[in-house]
Write a protein that holds these residues in place. Structure first.
Motif, PDB file in Angstrom:
ATOM      1  N   ALA A   5       0.850  -1.192   0.000  1.00 58.09           N
ATOM      2  CA  ALA A   5       0.000   0.000   0.000  1.00 58.09           C
ATOM      3  C   ALA A   5       0.882   1.237   0.000  1.00 58.09           C
ATOM      4  O   ALA A   5       2.028   1.202   0.466  1.00 58.09           O
ATOM      5  N   ILE A   6       0.335   2.306  -0.557  1.00 58.09           N
ATOM      6  CA  ILE A   6       1.068   3.576  -0.556  1.00 58.09           C
ATOM      7  C   ILE A   6       0.201   4.632   0.112  1.00 58.09           C
ATOM      8  O   ILE A   6      -0.942   4.843  -0.288  1.00 58.09           O
ATOM      9  N   VAL A   7       0.746   5.248   1.140  1.00 55.87           N
ATOM     10  CA  VAL A   7       0.079   6.373   1.783  1.00 55.87           C
ATOM     11  C   VAL A   7       0.887   7.612   1.404  1.00 55.87           C
ATOM     12  O   VAL A   7       2.119   7.573   1.403  1.00 55.87           O
ATOM     13  N   PHE A   8       0.186   8.668   1.031  1.00 55.20           N
ATOM     14  CA  PHE A   8       0.957   9.831   0.575  1.00 55.20           C
ATOM     15  C   PHE A   8       0.225  11.116   0.885  1.00 55.20           C
ATOM     16  O   PHE A   8      -0.998  11.156   0.967  1.00 55.20           O
ATOM     17  N   ASN A   9       1.016  12.149   1.043  1.00 58.72           N
ATOM     18  CA  ASN A   9       0.482  13.504   1.176  1.00 58.72           C
ATOM     19  C   ASN A   9       0.674  14.158  -0.187  1.00 58.72           C
ATOM     20  O   ASN A   9       1.794  14.456  -0.578  1.00 58.72           O
ATOM     21  N   PRO A  10      -0.408  14.356  -0.930  1.00 56.60           N
ATOM     22  CA  PRO A  10      -0.250  14.710  -2.339  1.00 56.60           C
ATOM     23  C   PRO A  10       0.185  16.152  -2.537  1.00 56.60           C
ATOM     24  O   PRO A  10      -0.250  17.049  -1.827  1.00 56.60           O
ATOM     25  N   ASN A  11       1.041  16.348  -3.520  1.00 56.33           N
ATOM     26  CA  ASN A  11       1.411  17.708  -3.889  1.00 56.33           C
ATOM     27  C   ASN A  11       0.354  18.351  -4.782  1.00 56.33           C
ATOM     28  O   ASN A  11       0.392  19.547  -5.020  1.00 56.33           O
ATOM     29  N   ASP A  12      -0.549  17.512  -5.312  1.00 59.14           N
ATOM     30  CA  ASP A  12      -1.602  18.045  -6.186  1.00 59.14           C
ATOM     31  C   ASP A  12      -2.740  17.046  -6.294  1.00 59.14           C
ATOM     32  O   ASP A  12      -2.523  15.840  -6.267  1.00 59.14           O
ATOM     33  N   PRO A  13      -3.980  17.536  -6.411  1.00 58.83           N
ATOM     34  CA  PRO A  13      -5.119  16.619  -6.459  1.00 58.83           C
ATOM     35  C   PRO A  13      -5.205  15.785  -7.745  1.00 58.83           C
ATOM     36  O   PRO A  13      -5.722  14.673  -7.722  1.00 58.83           O
ATOM     37  N   ASN A  14      -4.715  16.298  -8.842  1.00 59.28           N
ATOM     38  CA  ASN A  14      -4.870  15.580 -10.109  1.00 59.28           C
ATOM     39  C   ASN A  14      -3.584  14.955 -10.633  1.00 59.28           C
ATOM     40  O   ASN A  14      -3.603  13.962 -11.343  1.00 59.28           O
ATOM     41  N   ILE A  31      -1.954  -2.441  -5.737  1.00 54.86           N
ATOM     42  CA  ILE A  31      -1.503  -1.705  -4.561  1.00 54.86           C
ATOM     43  C   ILE A  31      -2.605  -0.755  -4.087  1.00 54.86           C
ATOM     44  O   ILE A  31      -3.225  -0.067  -4.893  1.00 54.86           O
ATOM     45  N   LYS A  32      -2.878  -0.777  -2.764  1.00 51.06           N
ATOM     46  CA  LYS A  32      -3.868   0.147  -2.213  1.00 51.06           C
ATOM     47  C   LYS A  32      -3.238   1.521  -2.042  1.00 51.06           C
ATOM     48  O   LYS A  32      -2.051   1.631  -1.678  1.00 51.06           O
ATOM     49  N   THR A  33      -4.038   2.542  -2.309  1.00 43.12           N
ATOM     50  CA  THR A  33      -3.476   3.890  -2.183  1.00 43.12           C
ATOM     51  C   THR A  33      -4.374   4.757  -1.295  1.00 43.12           C
ATOM     52  O   THR A  33      -5.594   4.728  -1.412  1.00 43.12           O
ATOM     53  N   VAL A  34      -3.719   5.521  -0.434  1.00 45.28           N
ATOM     54  CA  VAL A  34      -4.430   6.398   0.481  1.00 45.28           C
ATOM     55  C   VAL A  34      -3.783   7.776   0.454  1.00 45.28           C
ATOM     56  O   VAL A  34      -2.570   7.904   0.623  1.00 45.28           O
ATOM     57  N   SER A  35      -4.610   8.782   0.201  1.00 44.47           N
ATOM     58  CA  SER A  35      -4.105  10.141   0.206  1.00 44.47           C
ATOM     59  C   SER A  35      -4.462  10.797   1.525  1.00 44.47           C
ATOM     60  O   SER A  35      -5.621  10.773   1.936  1.00 44.47           O
ATOM     61  N   VAL A  36      -3.462  11.384   2.186  1.00 39.16           N
ATOM     62  CA  VAL A  36      -3.759  12.045   3.460  1.00 39.16           C
ATOM     63  C   VAL A  36      -3.460  13.534   3.374  1.00 39.16           C
ATOM     64  O   VAL A  36      -2.663  13.972   2.549  1.00 39.16           O
ATOM     65  N   ASP A  37      -4.132  14.290   4.228  1.00 44.01           N
ATOM     66  CA  ASP A  37      -3.944  15.742   4.369  1.00 44.01           C
ATOM     67  C   ASP A  37      -4.540  16.543   3.218  1.00 44.01           C
ATOM     68  O   ASP A  37      -4.713  17.753   3.318  1.00 44.01           O
ATOM     69  N   ALA A  38      -4.805  15.899   2.095  1.00 39.78           N
ATOM     70  CA  ALA A  38      -5.474  16.559   0.974  1.00 39.78           C
ATOM     71  C   ALA A  38      -6.006  15.447   0.079  1.00 39.78           C
ATOM     72  O   ALA A  38      -5.548  14.319   0.160  1.00 39.78           O
ATOM     73  N   TYR A  39      -6.962  15.783  -0.730  1.00 45.64           N
ATOM     74  CA  TYR A  39      -7.554  14.727  -1.550  1.00 45.64           C
ATOM     75  C   TYR A  39      -6.880  14.655  -2.919  1.00 45.64           C
ATOM     76  O   TYR A  39      -6.221  15.591  -3.345  1.00 45.64           O
ATOM     77  N   VAL A  40      -7.080  13.501  -3.562  1.00 50.30           N
ATOM     78  CA  VAL A  40      -6.744  13.390  -4.978  1.00 50.30           C
ATOM     79  C   VAL A  40      -8.003  12.961  -5.712  1.00 50.30           C
ATOM     80  O   VAL A  40      -8.946  12.440  -5.108  1.00 50.30           O
TER      81      VAL A  40
END
Ligand SMILES: Nc1ncnc2c1ncn2[C@@H]1O[C@H](COP(=O)(O)OP(=O)(O)OP(=O)(O)O)[C@@H](O)[C@H]1O
Ligand SMILES: Nc1ncnc2c1ncn2[C@@H]1O[C@H](COP(=O)(O)OP(=O)(O)OP(=O)(O)O)[C@@H](O)[C@H]1O
Ligand SMILES: [Mg+2]
Ligand SMILES: [Mg+2]
Lengths: 548, 331, 350, 329
Positions: free
Chosen positions: C80-89, C103-112
């Protein structure tokens, strides 16, 4: 002299010798009048004039800083004048760049090489749109053999670059070719070929403006001479036998007194008995310098003579601490010395006057800082400077060498000759044991040269040993007590200074067997055989590049 | 030794040896790259298609930025506004393309490339006209271009035409060959090779090598510099478009590309003094840097130590290079 | 909960570490919020007992750089990848590749906007609304407010601006200086101080009634104190240094302020969410989020006006001696299971 | 023996030019004056002693960082590690506040750490001849990385900016004279005198002007460069302490935003990036110009994008005017 043509009988303008701006005769190739140029407070050219006729070799004479280079730069568009008229083929022109000047038929070989260091020669030629075949022919005629066009320019020695510059200019077939101290950085053999080529231009379509501080060269190839003094044209002279004096007088104004024939005349050093300052035993640098041995004694000026690239560069590099030798032994004042850095040599009292001013000077700093530089290099001296003491030392050195310091805020504003003096003054200011001079009079005017000769003798008299490499063979007789000749990385001959005339030296420099009298015409043949010798000795390619 | 013919012929060994000698650094870098790939495979046995494809697309923006920087550095300048130009061109492209047809997208790409040339020309003209050192002008202009990017849009957004994404993402024919790599090599080759072969290329190197000598050789210093900056602007715009293509949006805040491009250029064997080097060395350097980055991930290096390691490697490679150089000079 | 995908390696889910997780943070090296976020992720991974390896990539880069980082995590083969995205798109292509690789993906602190990725983040619109409303009410709905913002162009900053403008519309008698767009501190403490000093020395500070800040409240208050000016009501985030100021009436007399939570524990919560997805658990999406697969964390506002709220603030800063630039809210109910006091020590030994 | 000197110097344009060329700081100060007038016009009444105090206070750390660049640039180098070193110094001092030695120990530790970073810079540049730009860029990664490792080691020690640093960094005497001048004035005197009146200062210029000539005259450049980068790093550390005092903040990336302005301050101040020319006096004025310019843009109340555009454009114009005024011929 050196097998160059005798003075060709070019119709002279006037036999009276000096005419202030000769009234224009018809068909002048190039005419400049009232050219002026100032740099800040410095007036480089006040009112310079130059008239060049078709097919003549025209000398441009003047002391250091008289404005010769400035005039040439203006004529070829490298800099802009403040005022003045320039006419080519009788038509007035303003030249904005060297490229434009070239299209008008004006091409200059400047005092510094104009080859792009990071391009190979072929690319340099393409850049200047130089036709290849004529270039090759000229290079050959100028005596530079085995030039590899794919070598980077920055890997070639200065002399080769000068020849390339000249060959390139010739290949363009300009109407007026200007040569600014073309021969100053050349070894004797190449100088000879260059003069020959220039001489051949006489009477043809092309004119040559020739700048040199060597009177003998002027006499050999020039028809007329324009003399500049302090930025003004003070006379135009027909060059004939005996006009030398006249030219010198014009150049220097009223201050000339009889120039001493031999600078060292007064001194008769006890060279044989004095303690050796510097003992060189079997010094070697790879294949370039092999087994060099000699002694330099206190009170002595020892000449070093060699053609280009025979190992003299390496010898001086080793002695000055710029390069470590691959073998041999060095003694300074009887004590073994090993130099890993110029600082070591300087500490031991062995100091070096480099030939290339660009290598020796802080161009943006003042004369004073340049002269005082060696005093502060050691960590012990990094602290506060004793400014009054420094001023005294520097002023004394400036006075001794008569340096013109009016543009002294930044050394790059000084004329070439004055810059050269600064490089020497730096070492005169402190005490020296051994002074290594590599062609110190390169590009220096006649009066300054005399001053430097006297200075070197004075230093020797005060107890120093002076090692003097010179490309101007005449100097050996004038200043040296003894001379050694290097060939193929070895010392092949030692001569007594007074006997070391040019013919002797040249013969030794070409490594010809002594005894045979060398007819001037045979020089060419001698060159061929000398080349052969080097080949057999297995000299590396770099050195073999320039063989007359 | 008779005629002129002998003097200037090139021997066979010269023809073969001199390009190798002149490109030692790039060849050494390629060697390093090979070693790194083997090393990567060792530490991450599953490294394969995904890794190579990811590598291809990942390097694209910085590779173009490095090429852009290389051009101007060769000409004796430096451009500290590359990152800002990338941001500006990227937001403009993404904003204009959003919701438009493919054909319009093509027009946008062409238009933005032209704009990049104009931007580069502006930088160059300012350097030439004001005679202020390159580094000052481009540093100041980096604020101007970044400000313009924010004027275009204050937040990341927009959208790239789908064809632009397709152009760089995914394999090309063989699954091992990333499209991005093809795009990079083809574009750089098409633009750079004719330039380097032509007179303008000579002028670039001449001006970077020695301005005075170049001027006296008839090169117009001003024009050459302006053209160099224009070319840099063009490549910086390609880098900006690669940003848009790989992220599908435009971001007005400049990324870390300016200093990274300088580092890549130096690693790639271009002398900051000007006149020496080429554009392919920096590209290889960018690949090397990216693989090192990947290896840190594979090795699970703590992020802070990864930063330290990056600095040490950067310094280490150059120390290594100059030790070799010093040794060679001694000999 | 039982392992979902892997072939039944461990019989008990507790204590059996079977997942490798990648964590990508594309900016803010040294930034308190981002560092704390990584720490909470590490703490949660440790406490969960289900993570055999957490690979953190944390560097200052842009969206394209983060794309590269996510791709190298894919190449590494994490679960799995957890990330704080630099951009939604911008990250969508790599996220799709991750999805294709299982792979499961989770965006934290902001959405994608990637449809297969789960989002878990603080509601930044609400963050701004809470603070603005509190501030405008303090002024009785009338007066001039200095509007200081974060980093121009940053998604969180844009969201906060949205919230601020929402509330501003409801208060017609509130005037905003220097302009409706506000002034950007760039989330840079030095720049924030400089801007405040300029603002004070130009005399404009004397004409305002309140301050809305986006995380740089501490620097603003310090600059006001250094200039010996009276404090004005200020709304900012729950950064340690700011909350200490609110609780120190001797050094900062009559400083009225409110701290809005902007928890950095989203890092730890992201790990929990990723593990839930890996274990095949059902996750409840927030129906009000306006986008699918999204968990919204609502901020709360606490001011220093009542004893009760002061007690709350004191509870926040009770974690011993945390860096004053770190946010205080160290846990999220239902999403983090570690002991808040252990978060700092998790970061020890880097 | 040639050129004659013009007599009526002051009457001619050339004379003024010559004056400016020899004293390049005069037009710079004039420019600063113009900016101050502009700010007064934009917001009448703003300029006064208090305002001046705020400007000076903000300029001091920038001037010191610019000083690092100036010294490095004189030798033809640059120091991109100053921001990382400065941030590190403020941060580490704060984390050591509650250590047994307190603030004094913290300051000594960070000065030593900075000196070590500078030493490594100097060795890389002087001995191994790595390009200064790359060496110091790499070093900034190393310092930032290690500082962050330290941060994560120390989140529990209760970092806070020491009161003494706050006092010297942010407070002013009589609301006008900032106390950070207590650090700055001696430092400035040292640098100004050092550059002009000491052997070491001369060598910096010499190396930047012509490394070959310096070597042939006996200068061991590596010694000079090592000392230079140590000095630069220590100055950066001092600036970092002042900045952390000024902002009352300790963070490992506190000073990052000042890196490019520090380079700008030096070059606007007339120091040549190519080496051999310039001085610290100009850099101080350069730092003041940048600070006043920022204040001007704040006063104008423009939105951020326009401010950035204007900031860049004004720097270009300033640098161009300056170059024009001090140019040769
Ligand atoms: N860039 C410059 N700035 C200031 N002064 C200069 C500059 N270039 C030349 N000068 C001055 O102009 C005068 C003429 O210089 P020029 O180089 O023409 O002399 P020259 O006759 O060629 O001397 P030399 O024989 O030494 O080469 C000198 O006084 C020199 O100091
Ligand atoms: N800064 C300076 N400016 C001008 N002249 C100096 C300066 N420093 C030294 N000199 C002069 O140069 C000469 C040689 O100086 P040097 O430094 O070699 O002194 P020294 O006493 O020989 O030192 P050491 O014993 O270490 O060799 C002395 O005559 C001294 O007066
Ligand atoms: Mg000359
Ligand atoms: Mg001595």
């Amino acid at each position: 002299m050196l097998g160059t043509p005798v003075f060709a009988g070019v119709p002279s303008v006037s036999a009276t010798g000096m005419v202030l701006m000769s009234p224009t005769t018809t068909g002048l190739l190039l005419e400049a009048t009232g050219v002026s140029k100032t740099y800040g407070a410095v007036v480089a050219l006040k009112s310079a004039s130059l008239a060049v006729q078709p097919g003549e070799v025209h000398a441009l004479m003047g002391a250091n800083g008289a404005g010769k280079s400035t005039l040439v730069k203006i004529l070829t568009g490298a800099i802009r004048p403040e005022s003045g008229r320039i006419a080519v083929h009788g038509r007035e022109r303003t030249v904005h760049s060297p490229a434009e000047a070239r299209r008008s038929g004006l091409v200059s070989v400047y005092q510094e090489p104009s080859v792009i260091p990071d391009l190979d020669i072929r690319a340099n030629l393409r850049l200047t749109e130089t036709p290849l075949e004529p270039f090759r022919q000229w290079v050959h005629d100028l005596g530079l053999k085995n030039l590899d066009l794919s070598r980077l320019a920055r890997r070639l020695p200065l002399a080769s670059l000068r020849i390339i510059d000249l060959a390139r200019a010739l290949a363009i077939e300009p109407d007026v070719l200007m040569l600014d101290e073309m021969t100053a950085a050349l070894p004797a053999n190449l100088t000879e070929r260059v003069l020959e080529v220039i001489g051949l231009q006489r009477g043809g379509e092309r004119s040559v403006v020739f700048i040199s501080h060597r009177m003998i060269e002027i006499a050999a190839v020039c028809d007329r001479a324009t003399v500049l003094r302090e930025g003004e044209t003070v006379g135009v002279v027909d060059v004939t036998a005996g006009t030398e004096e006249r030219i010198v007088e014009l150049m220097l104004g009223s201050i000339v007194e009889g120039l001493p024939e031999r600078a060292g005349e007064t001194s008769t050093p006890a060279a044989g008995t004095a303690a050796p300052r510097l003992t060189v035993r079997g010094i070697a640098v790879g294949q370039k310098l092999r087994d060099a041995s000699f002694e330099l004694r206190s009170g002595e000026v020892l000449g070093v003579v060699a053609l280009e690239g025979q190992g003299q560069d390496e010898l001086f590099d080793v002695l000055s601490g710029s390069e470590r030798p691959s073998g041999g032994e060095l003694l300074v004042d009887g004590k073994p010395a090993s130099f890993g850095h110029p600082a070591d040599a300087i500490r031991a009292g062995v100091v070096y006057v480099a030939s290339d001013r660009a290598e020796a000077l802080l161009m943006q700093r003042s004369v004073r800082e340049n002269i005082a530089l060696p005093f502060i290099t050691r960590i012990r001296r990094w602290g506060p400077i004793d400014l009054p003491a420094e001023r005294r030392t520097v002023d004394a050195a400036v006075k001794r060498l008569q340096i013109d310091v009016r543009a002294g805020n930044e050394v790059r504003r000084l004329s070439g000759g004055n810059q050269q003096k600064v490089t020497i003054a730096r070492w005169v200011a402190g005490g020296v044991h051994v002074l290594l001079c590599f062609d110190p009079t390169r590009g220096i005017d006649i009066l300054t040269k005399q001053q430097i000769y006297v200075l070197l003798r004075d230093l020797a008299e005060a107890g120093a040993g002076v090692l003097l490499y010179t490309s101007e063979l005449k100097e050996v007789q004038l200043v040296c007590d003894r001379a050694v000749v290097i060939f193929g990385g070895r010392i092949v001959k030692e001569l007594v200074g007074a006997e070391a005339d040019e013919a002797q030296l040249l013969r030794a420099a070409y490594h010809l067997r002594s005894g045979a009298v060398m007819p001037e015409e045979a020089a060419g043949a001698a060159v061929e055989s000398a080349t052969g010798d080097i080949r057999e000795a297995g000299a590396p390619k770099d050195e073999a590049e320039i063989q007359a | 030794m008779s005629a002129a013919a002998v003097t200037t012929e090139r021997s066979l060994s010269d023809v073969l040896v001199s390009p190798i000698r002149r490109n030692t650094w790039v060849l050494a870098l390629l060697g390093l790259l090979a070693v790194l790939l083997v090393f990567t495979k060792l530490i991450q046995p599953s490294y394969g298609l995904a890794g190579v494809q990811g590598l291809g697309i990942s390097i694209l923006p910085l590779a173009f930025a490095a090429v852009a920087q290389a051009v101007v550095v060769i000409a004796g300048g430096v451009d500290l506004s590359i990152g800002s130009v990338m941001a500006l061109t990227s937001v403009i492209a993404a904003s204009l393309m959003e919701g438009q047809s493919d054909a319009f997208g093509v027009a946008v790409v062409v238009g933005v490339l032209l704009l990049g040339v104009v931007i580069g020309t502006t930088n160059g003209a300012l350097v030439v006209i004001t005679r202020v050192p390159d580094i000052v002008v481009t540093l100041a202009m980096s604020f101007v271009w970044a400000g313009c990017a924010l004027l275009v849009r204050s937040a990341p957004g927009g959208a790239a035409s789908p064809w632009l994404l397709n152009l760089v993402i995914g394999p090309f024919g063989n699954p091992w060959i990333p499209k991005a790599a093809i795009v990079l090599v083809v574009i750089v080759a098409i633009i750079w090779i004719p330039v380097a072969r032509g007179r303008f290329g000579l002028s670039l190197y001449a001006v970077g090598s020695n301005q005075l000598a170049a001027f006296r050789s008839g090169v117009s210093i001003g024009r050459t510099k302006v053209l160099a900056y224009a070319l840099t602007g063009l490549f910086a715009t390609l880098a900006g478009l690669s940003l848009t293509a790989s992220t599908s949006i435009g971001t007005p805040v400049p990324g870390p590309y300016t200093l990274e491009s300088v580092a890549a250029v130096v690693l790639g064997g271009v002398s900051l003094a000007g006149g020496r080097g080429g554009v392919f060395g920096p590209i290889v350097a960018v690949v090397v840097l990216q693989i090192i980055q990947n290896d840190m991930t594979f090795l699970n290096v703590d992020p802070n130590y990864a930063l330290v390691a990056q600095g040490v490697i950067l310094i280490g490679v150059l120390v290594f290079g100059s030790v070799i150089e010093i040794r060679r000079a001694r000999r | 909960s039982s392992p979902a995908a892997s072939g039944g390696g461990g019989s008990s889910s507790q204590g059996a570490k079977q997942y490798t997780i990648g964590y990508s943070n594309g900016g803010g090296v040294g930034n308190g919020f981002r560092e704390e976020q990584v720490c909470t992720a590490k703490a949660e991974a440790k406490v969960s007992g289900q993570v055999s390896n957490l690979t953190v990539i944390h560097r200052n880069t842009d969206a394209a750089g983060q794309l590269a980082d996510i791709r190298s995590l894919i190449a590494k083969g994490v679960n799995a990848i957890v990330f704080n995205p630099n951009d939604p798109n911008a990250l969508n292509p790599a996220l799709a590749e991750a999805h294709a690789a299982g792979i499961k993906t989770v965006s934290v602190d902001a959405y994608v906007t990637d449809p297969s990725t789960w989002n878990l983040y603080n509601n930044q619109v609400k963050y701004a609304e809470l603070g603005a409303k509190w501030l405008f009410d303090q002024l009785g709905g009338k007066g001039t407010v200095w509007y200081t913002r974060g980093l121009a162009g940053h998604p969180a900053d844009s969201d906060r601006d949205k919230g601020f403008q929402n509330i501003l519309k409801q208060y017609p008698n509130i005037k905003v200086v220097p302009s409706k767009q506000g002034v950007f501190t760039g989330w840079d403490p030095a720049k924030a101080t400089q801007i405040t000093n300029d603002f004070i020395s130009s005399g404009q500070y004397d004409h305002i009634d309140g301050i809305w800040a986006s995380g740089m409240g501490k620097q603003i208050v310090d600059a006001i104190k250094a200039a010996n000016k009276p404090f004005k009501p200020i709304a900012d985030a729950d950064i340690g240094g700011f909350v200490s100021q609110l609780l120190d009436p001797t050094k900062f007399p009559s400083l009225k302020g409110a701290a809005v939570t902007n928890t950095a524990s989203v890092g730890g919560a992201g790990i929990t969410l990723a593990l839930k997805l890996l274990n095949g658990e059902q996750v409840q999406a927030d129906p009000n989020a306006g986008r699918p697969n999204t968990v919204l964390l609502d901020p709360v506002l606490v001011d220093n006006l009542s004893d009760a709220s002061k007690t709350q603030l004191k509870a926040w800063i009770s974690v011993p001696g945390m860096d004053p630039l770190w946010p205080l809210s160290l846990s999220i109910k239902g999403w983090t299971t570690y002991d808040a006091n252990t978060v700092p020590s998790t970061c020890k030994g880097a | 023996m040639s050129a004659s000197v013009r007599t009526n110097q002051w009457l001619s344009v050339v004379g003024w030019r010559g004056l400016f060329r020899d004293r390049p700081i005069i037009p710079l100060i004039g420019l600063l004056g113009v900016l101050i007038v502009a700010i007064e016009l934009a917001d009448p009444g703003i300029v006064g002693p208090e305002w001046a105090g705020v400007i000076v206070r903000a300029s001091v750390p920038l001037a010191i960082l610019g000083g690092c660049q100036t010294l490095a640039m004189l030798t033809g180098g640059i120091d991109l590690s100053v921001a990382a070193v400065a941030s590190m110094s403020g941060f580490v001092t704060a984390t050591l506040l509650h250590s047994p030695g307190g603030v004094a120990q913290g300051i000594i530790v960070v000065l030593v750490v900075a000196a070590v970073a500078g030493l490594l810079n100097g060795i890389g540049i002087g001995v191994f001849r790595v390009h200064p730009l790359i060496m110091t860029l790499g070093m900034s990664f190393v310092v930032l990385g290690l500082a962050n490792v330290w941060q994560l080691q120390n989140v529990q020690t209760g970092a806070g900016v020491p009161d003494s640093l706050r006092w010297i960094g942010s407070t002013t005497f009589a609301d006008v004279v900032p106390y950070n001048l207590l650090v700055f004035i001696p430092l400035t005197a040292l640098i100004l005198v050092g550059l002009r009146r000491t052997g070491y200062g001369r060598l910096l210029y010499a190396i930047g002007d012509n490394p070959v000539a310096a070597r042939l005259s006996g200068t061991r450049a590596w010694q000079v460069l090592i000392v230079l980068y140590v000095i630069s790093a220590v100055m950066a550390a001092i600036a970092g302490l002042l900045i952390s005092g000024l902002t009352n903040t300790a963070s490992v990336s506190l000073v990052d935003a000042s890196l490019l302005p520090s380079v700008a301050a030096a070059v606007i101040g007339g120091t040549s990036i190519l080496g051999g020319r310039g001085g610290f006096g100009g850099t101080i004025v350069g730092a003041l110009i940048l600070t006043v310019l920022t204040a001007l843009l704040t006063v104008l109340g423009l939105p951020e994008p326009s401010r950035q555009v204007l900031f860049g454009a004004i720097i270009v114009v300033v640098a161009a005017a300056y170059t024009r005024v001090t140019a040769e011929t």
